[in-house]
Design an enzyme around this catalytic site. Sequence first.
Site, PDB file in Angstrom:
ATOM      1  N   ASN A 104       4.323  10.283 -32.555  1.00  0.00           N
ATOM      2  CA  ASN A 104       3.948  11.416 -31.705  1.00  0.00           C
ATOM      3  C   ASN A 104       3.579  12.579 -32.640  1.00  0.00           C
ATOM      4  O   ASN A 104       4.446  13.302 -33.118  1.00  0.00           O
ATOM      5  CB  ASN A 104       5.146  11.755 -30.810  1.00  0.00           C
ATOM      6  CG  ASN A 104       4.813  12.779 -29.742  1.00  0.00           C
ATOM      7  OD1 ASN A 104       3.832  13.524 -29.874  1.00  0.00           O
ATOM      8  ND2 ASN A 104       5.619  12.832 -28.706  1.00  0.00           N
ATOM      9  N   ARG A 151       0.818   8.648 -29.437  1.00  0.00           N
ATOM     10  CA  ARG A 151       0.366   9.641 -28.468  1.00  0.00           C
ATOM     11  C   ARG A 151      -0.979  10.162 -28.967  1.00  0.00           C
ATOM     12  O   ARG A 151      -1.098  10.608 -30.116  1.00  0.00           O
ATOM     13  CB  ARG A 151       1.373  10.782 -28.416  1.00  0.00           C
ATOM     14  CG  ARG A 151       0.880  11.912 -27.583  1.00  0.00           C
ATOM     15  CD  ARG A 151       1.878  13.029 -27.507  1.00  0.00           C
ATOM     16  NE  ARG A 151       1.290  14.131 -26.776  1.00  0.00           N
ATOM     17  CZ  ARG A 151       1.428  15.400 -27.107  1.00  0.00           C
ATOM     18  NH1 ARG A 151       2.151  15.743 -28.163  1.00  0.00           N
ATOM     19  NH2 ARG A 151       0.864  16.333 -26.396  1.00  0.00           N
ATOM     20  N   HIS A 199      -0.542  16.611 -20.568  1.00  0.00           N
ATOM     21  CA  HIS A 199       0.860  16.241 -20.274  1.00  0.00           C
ATOM     22  C   HIS A 199       0.953  14.991 -19.387  1.00  0.00           C
ATOM     23  O   HIS A 199       1.961  14.776 -18.714  1.00  0.00           O
ATOM     24  CB  HIS A 199       1.614  17.375 -19.518  1.00  0.00           C
ATOM     25  CG  HIS A 199       1.856  18.615 -20.300  1.00  0.00           C
ATOM     26  ND1 HIS A 199       1.760  19.869 -19.734  1.00  0.00           N
ATOM     27  CD2 HIS A 199       2.205  18.809 -21.590  1.00  0.00           C
ATOM     28  CE1 HIS A 199       2.033  20.784 -20.652  1.00  0.00           C
ATOM     29  NE2 HIS A 199       2.298  20.167 -21.788  1.00  0.00           N
ATOM     30  N   ARG A 255       0.632  31.026 -23.905  1.00  0.00           N
ATOM     31  CA  ARG A 255      -0.742  30.852 -23.400  1.00  0.00           C
ATOM     32  C   ARG A 255      -0.881  31.567 -22.068  1.00  0.00           C
ATOM     33  O   ARG A 255       0.042  31.562 -21.238  1.00  0.00           O
ATOM     34  CB  ARG A 255      -1.051  29.359 -23.186  1.00  0.00           C
ATOM     35  CG  ARG A 255      -1.368  28.637 -24.460  1.00  0.00           C
ATOM     36  CD  ARG A 255      -1.561  27.153 -24.214  1.00  0.00           C
ATOM     37  NE  ARG A 255      -0.499  26.385 -24.828  1.00  0.00           N
ATOM     38  CZ  ARG A 255      -0.265  25.098 -24.621  1.00  0.00           C
ATOM     39  NH1 ARG A 255      -1.035  24.406 -23.813  1.00  0.00           N
ATOM     40  NH2 ARG A 255       0.731  24.489 -25.225  1.00  0.00           N
ATOM     41  N   GLU A 300       8.882  11.419 -23.279  1.00  0.00           N
ATOM     42  CA  GLU A 300       7.518  10.978 -23.583  1.00  0.00           C
ATOM     43  C   GLU A 300       7.499   9.816 -24.572  1.00  0.00           C
ATOM     44  O   GLU A 300       6.681   8.905 -24.438  1.00  0.00           O
ATOM     45  CB  GLU A 300       6.703  12.159 -24.131  1.00  0.00           C
ATOM     46  CG  GLU A 300       6.306  13.113 -23.011  1.00  0.00           C
ATOM     47  CD  GLU A 300       5.576  14.345 -23.514  1.00  0.00           C
ATOM     48  OE1 GLU A 300       6.234  15.174 -24.180  1.00  0.00           O
ATOM     49  OE2 GLU A 300       4.384  14.479 -23.236  1.00  0.00           O
TER      50      GLU A 300
END
Length: 405
Positions: free
Chosen positions: A7, A99, A187, A248, A391
């Site tokens: 990842n 990923r 995501h 963000r 994940e």
Amino acid sequence: MKILVMNAGSSSQKSCLYQIDGEQLPDLPPVPLWEAQIDWTHQPGIAELKVNTANGAIHKAEIPLQSRGPVMAQMLDTLWSGATQVLASASEIDMVGHRVVHGGQYYQDSVRITPDVKTRIAELADLAPVHNPVNLEGIEAIEAILGDLPQVAVFDTAFHARMPERTALYPVPYAWAEQGIRRYGFHGTSHRYCAQRAAQLLNRDLKELRIVTCHLGNGCSLAAIRDGYSINTTMGFTPLDGLMMGSRSGAVDPSILLYLIREQGYSAEQLETILNQESGLFGVSGVSNDLRLVMQAIADSDVRAQLALDMYIERLKQFIGAMIASLGGLDVLIFTAGVGENAPNVRAEACAAFAYMGLQLDLDRNSGRPRDQVISSADSSVVVMVIHTQEDWAIARECWQIAMA
Ligand code: AMP
């Protein structure tokens, strides 16, 4: 079967090794045999490697950083040598799952990596300049170190790739869409995992449920899930769209940018930095991108910290409402990731907006840190859950499913 998960982020590389025995995936995510993290920005010219294993062994090292390949080789070495050894040799690894942030319109599912897949990932670096190149670097490092092992790409965008065009396109000249300017969403691995885990815990068929997943971490996005796939999401062409996040901005009127370029001479690079790194909770509060620090400041009566949290929750409510409208109703609402799993106040305030439709939280269940649990009351019209997103485990499962297909 032993599956190595890679990842890669812009500043770190997380890796872990899972063992999956038998013909069926376990109900509960297993503890990885081995976990490693490389911090590429530890000190100028020096990377930091941290390794730990399920049986408690720990290894730490600072490694001179000229290129990333030798550092990754050193990380992988700790799998079959030294205090953290968990394998007799590299040949015990059956598969590697990566990923990969951007799969564009090409990939609706995870795929086995071939030279063509690598070319596509490289092409898509235009759309994900920070991530796709480091994802590709990880794939090539494994090829160089482990040879011809089956590798799988698990795309952040894939879960959203079936979004209908009416949702995926922006209302701009159609020629832009033909150039690939459309909403991709991100995501996806987390949204998919949480929806599947919720269905499993509720003992329901995922395809029968209308679900909104709220992935609220440093980056934040929602997904509206029907028939087992995302039909709408809040992130767009890039992970900047949608909800207010740690640093963000989320969605803003694009004319603000035109105004700043025209009237105040901002460059594209400056605006990109401001919107990605100096906005959101951090930009409004002036305190931090970390909600824990924003909440501490609120406890000290910081007015702008309170405003930042109020805006965060207001936007969360608005976008949850939009996702419910896309679904035409709601059966399950899921909170996950750093904020979603650990901030009961955010969950409670967001849910209060939907009391009008019979959604009711159980305040006791919502308090503290519920994990993989229902937090709504028995008579709530919507089941509300907190799911711990995993994940890496989701990537290992994708590999296992491809191996078994
Ligand atoms: P993630 O990107 O999923 O690792 O989430 C990281 C973010 O989760 C942090 O920046 C914090 O804003 C938030 N977070 C983590 N723990 C807590 C907590 N106990 N309370 C509130 N927010 C938290």
